[in-house]
Design an enzyme around this catalytic site. Structure first.
Site, PDB file in Angstrom:
ATOM      1  N   SER A 149      12.336  -1.819  76.916  1.00  0.00           N
ATOM      2  CA  SER A 149      11.317  -0.960  77.021  1.00  0.00           C
ATOM      3  C   SER A 149      11.396   0.233  76.162  1.00  0.00           C
ATOM      4  CB  SER A 149      11.247  -0.225  78.569  1.00  0.00           C
ATOM      5  OG  SER A 149      10.472   0.541  78.920  1.00  0.00           O
ATOM      6  N   ASP A 177      10.972  -6.727  76.332  1.00  0.00           N
ATOM      7  CA  ASP A 177       9.554  -6.308  76.647  1.00  0.00           C
ATOM      8  C   ASP A 177       9.715  -4.639  75.983  1.00  0.00           C
ATOM      9  OD1 ASP A 177       7.075  -6.218  77.353  1.00  0.00           O
ATOM     10  OD2 ASP A 177       7.142  -5.854  79.251  1.00  0.00           O
ATOM     11  N   HIS A 242       7.753  -6.150  83.933  1.00  0.00           N
ATOM     12  CA  HIS A 242       8.406  -5.280  82.986  1.00  0.00           C
ATOM     13  C   HIS A 242       9.866  -4.522  83.297  1.00  0.00           C
ATOM     14  CE1 HIS A 242       8.830  -2.475  79.505  1.00  0.00           C
ATOM     15  NE2 HIS A 242       9.058  -1.266  80.422  1.00  0.00           N
TER      16      HIS A 242
END
Length: 316
Positions: A149, A177, A242
């Site tokens: 992230s 991600d 996510h």
């Protein structure tokens, strides 16, 4: 997947052409055990030093010299909730260091975070040996830059010398991600869209098929893959979101609020097993030229413990 695509993956990993032959690949189909815990027992401890982010360290308990992975966590998250993935990776012979940031809701600029991460890496290069268990050392020539992230953004920024410079080169980069913004817009400093991303080494991105508010398409793994002009693979589990990289959290764990805000799938263990196994396979290929497992993931996506989209591969 056709043999031409497999050959491209081999080229990505800078392999000899003999490894790229269909016959050799067929003889080296990996058995999938990378998705199970490795052979090393793992110890975990913390380091707290003045003017340095707190560090959570995962290290093999056996004597040896191991590659060093620095892992940057996602926004507002605690390093403890990545214990499953980081322990799995360490069990294959890697020392993993996870700095703990203190994120604030009103701060949309990651400059300080990038600078803090760079300070951690420089401290590790000069001081880490004194904190490691007896008989354990790290090979800084195999320094791996990894993040999830916002931590993925930090990893990319460090690799691109955005707002900070590291005195030793990274061996590779892994982004889980990675995010360069939120649904409200791009965050600073910009990593995407100002210039092509070019590294001197292969990189791996593991994306997610469930995007939504936590992973807006313009700033998520797809943006990083499309912007990268050097060698990169993007593996995308179709049914996971996510936050599905993190551990299972108790009912009253305060970190659950960030999990519940995102599209997700249960159980998450297959996603954690796949992610850790894919990272191990990729690092074996890049750092040691042991390619069987990673080539098998790209060539046979159905062999993974999660449903994968067709792997995306870019060759410079």
């Amino acid at each position: 997947m056709d043999i031409e695509k497999v050959a491209r993956v081999c080229a990505l990993l800078v392999l000899g052409c003999i490894v790229c032959s269909e016959e050799v690949i067929r003889q080296h189909v990996y058995d999938g055990s990378i998705y199970d815990t490795g052979s090393f027992n793992v110890s975990m401890f913390t380091i707290n030093q003045r003017r340095l982010l707190p560090l959570r360290v995962f290290t093999p308990s056996s004597n040896g010299t191991f590659p060093l992975i620095v892992f940057h966590h996602g926004t507002f998250l605690k390093t403890r909730i990545y214990t499953g993935i980081l322990t799995h990776i360490a069990s294959y012979g890697y020392v993993v260091v996870a700095p703990q940031r203190s994120d604030s809701f009103w701060d949309t600029n990651a400059t300080r975070d990038i600078e803090d991460a760079a300070r951690v890496i420089e401290w590790l290069l000069g001081n880490f040996a004194a904190f490691l268990p007896a008989g354990v050392s790290v090979n800084v020539g195999k320094l791996v830059n990894m993040g999830h992230s916002k931590g993925g953004k930090i990893a990319f920024a460090l690799a691109l010398n955005i707002k900070a410079n590291i005195s030793v080169p990274f061996a590779t980069l892994v982004g889980l991600d990675p995010m360069d913004g939120t649904k409200l817009g791009q965050t600073q400093p910009r990593v995407l869209y100002d210039a092509p991303i070019v590294f001197q080494y292969p990189s791996l991105i593991i994306g997610t098929g469930l995007s939504g508010a936590c992973s807006p398409a313009r700033y998520n793994h797809g943006g990083f893959f499309n912007q990268t002009r050097s060698m990169v693979v993007d593996l995308i589990p179709s049914e996971y979101g996510h936050m599905d990289f993190v551990d299972d959290l108790g009912t009253f764990d305060g970190q659950r609020v960030f999990l519940l805000a995102c599209k997700r799938k249960s159980p998450r263990k297959p996603m954690r097993d796949f992610t850790a196994g894919a990272v191990v396979a990729f690092l074996r290929a890049v750092l040691y030229n042991v390619t069987d497992a990673f080539v098998n993931i790209v060539r046979n996506p159905s062999s993974a413990p999660v449903l994968l989209q067709e792997p995306l591969v870019h060759i410079a």
